[in-house]
Enzyme design. Sequence first.
Site, PDB file in Angstrom:
ATOM      1  CG  ASN A 141       4.752  -3.754 -10.233  1.00 47.64           C
ATOM      2  OD1 ASN A 141       4.225  -4.796  -9.883  1.00 47.64           O
ATOM      3  ND2 ASN A 141       5.627  -3.114  -9.478  1.00 47.64           N
ATOM      4  NE  ARG A 174       9.519  18.380  -7.840  1.00 39.84           N
ATOM      5  CZ  ARG A 174       9.981  17.141  -7.882  1.00 39.84           C
ATOM      6  NH1 ARG A 174       9.371  16.238  -8.615  1.00 39.84           N
ATOM      7  NH2 ARG A 174      11.052  16.798  -7.207  1.00 39.84           N
ATOM      8  CG  HIS A 232       5.124   2.669  -0.844  1.00 37.57           C
ATOM      9  ND1 HIS A 232       6.095   3.551  -1.270  1.00 37.57           N
ATOM     10  CD2 HIS A 232       5.418   2.370   0.443  1.00 37.57           C
ATOM     11  CE1 HIS A 232       6.930   3.783  -0.274  1.00 37.57           C
ATOM     12  NE2 HIS A 232       6.534   3.080   0.772  1.00 37.57           N
ATOM     13  CD  GLN A 266       3.004 -12.324  -2.670  1.00 37.02           C
ATOM     14  OE1 GLN A 266       1.797 -12.098  -2.679  1.00 37.02           O
ATOM     15  NE2 GLN A 266       3.513 -13.498  -3.015  1.00 37.02           N
ATOM     16  CD  GLU A 267       6.616  -4.260  -5.838  1.00 32.95           C
ATOM     17  OE1 GLU A 267       6.589  -3.660  -6.936  1.00 32.95           O
ATOM     18  OE2 GLU A 267       7.546  -4.126  -5.022  1.00 32.95           O
TER      19      GLU A 267
END
Length: 196
Positions: A14, A69, A113, A177-178
């Site tokens: 992507n 984190r 997503h 499609q992403e």
Amino acid sequence: MKNIVILISGGGSNMAAIVKTAQQEQWAQRHGACVAAVVSNKADAQGLGFAREHGIATAVLDHKAFASREAFDAELAAVIDAHQPALVVLAGFMRILTPGFVAHYAGRLVNIHPSLLPAFTGLHTHQRAIDAGCKFAGVTVHQVTAELDVGPILDQAVVPVLPGDTAETLAARVLTQEHVIYPRAVRALVQKLPVA
């Protein structure tokens, strides 16, 4: 210049689609926007090589080297902020981000997503869509909020679920499609954003 910083953990397909679209459509000249940096939490992420080949700054920050984190996200923000980002794009970045990090980039942090949100947040989206008997699946670009996969929807694409589909075949169809909608959504955002 409106700088875009893209976060990846793997192949970065992507990210590559956004970089290629930005070059083909001359975002720098038309929109005053460019992909300024690609940052990964994994040194072996294949997408880093693509970024380097295209003259884009890269950085690696191993999340395993941090005690929490929060500590990782604080250092990650420092690395990103060095590029004065107008937009931070999550492209297969496999980390759940802390609320403080998300708040720091509120309104300029986006994710993709592989489902038609609000359906199938989280993992294993394609298998879950098949198991639920869905006739359609798809992909969503959304703004990131502190709650996982529920931010405002920016763009979506619908993909049919075909008889005999497996999670892998459906994922491959969704991925095509992403690569269409993520560059489109990022372009629409940078057109609206002020220069950082």
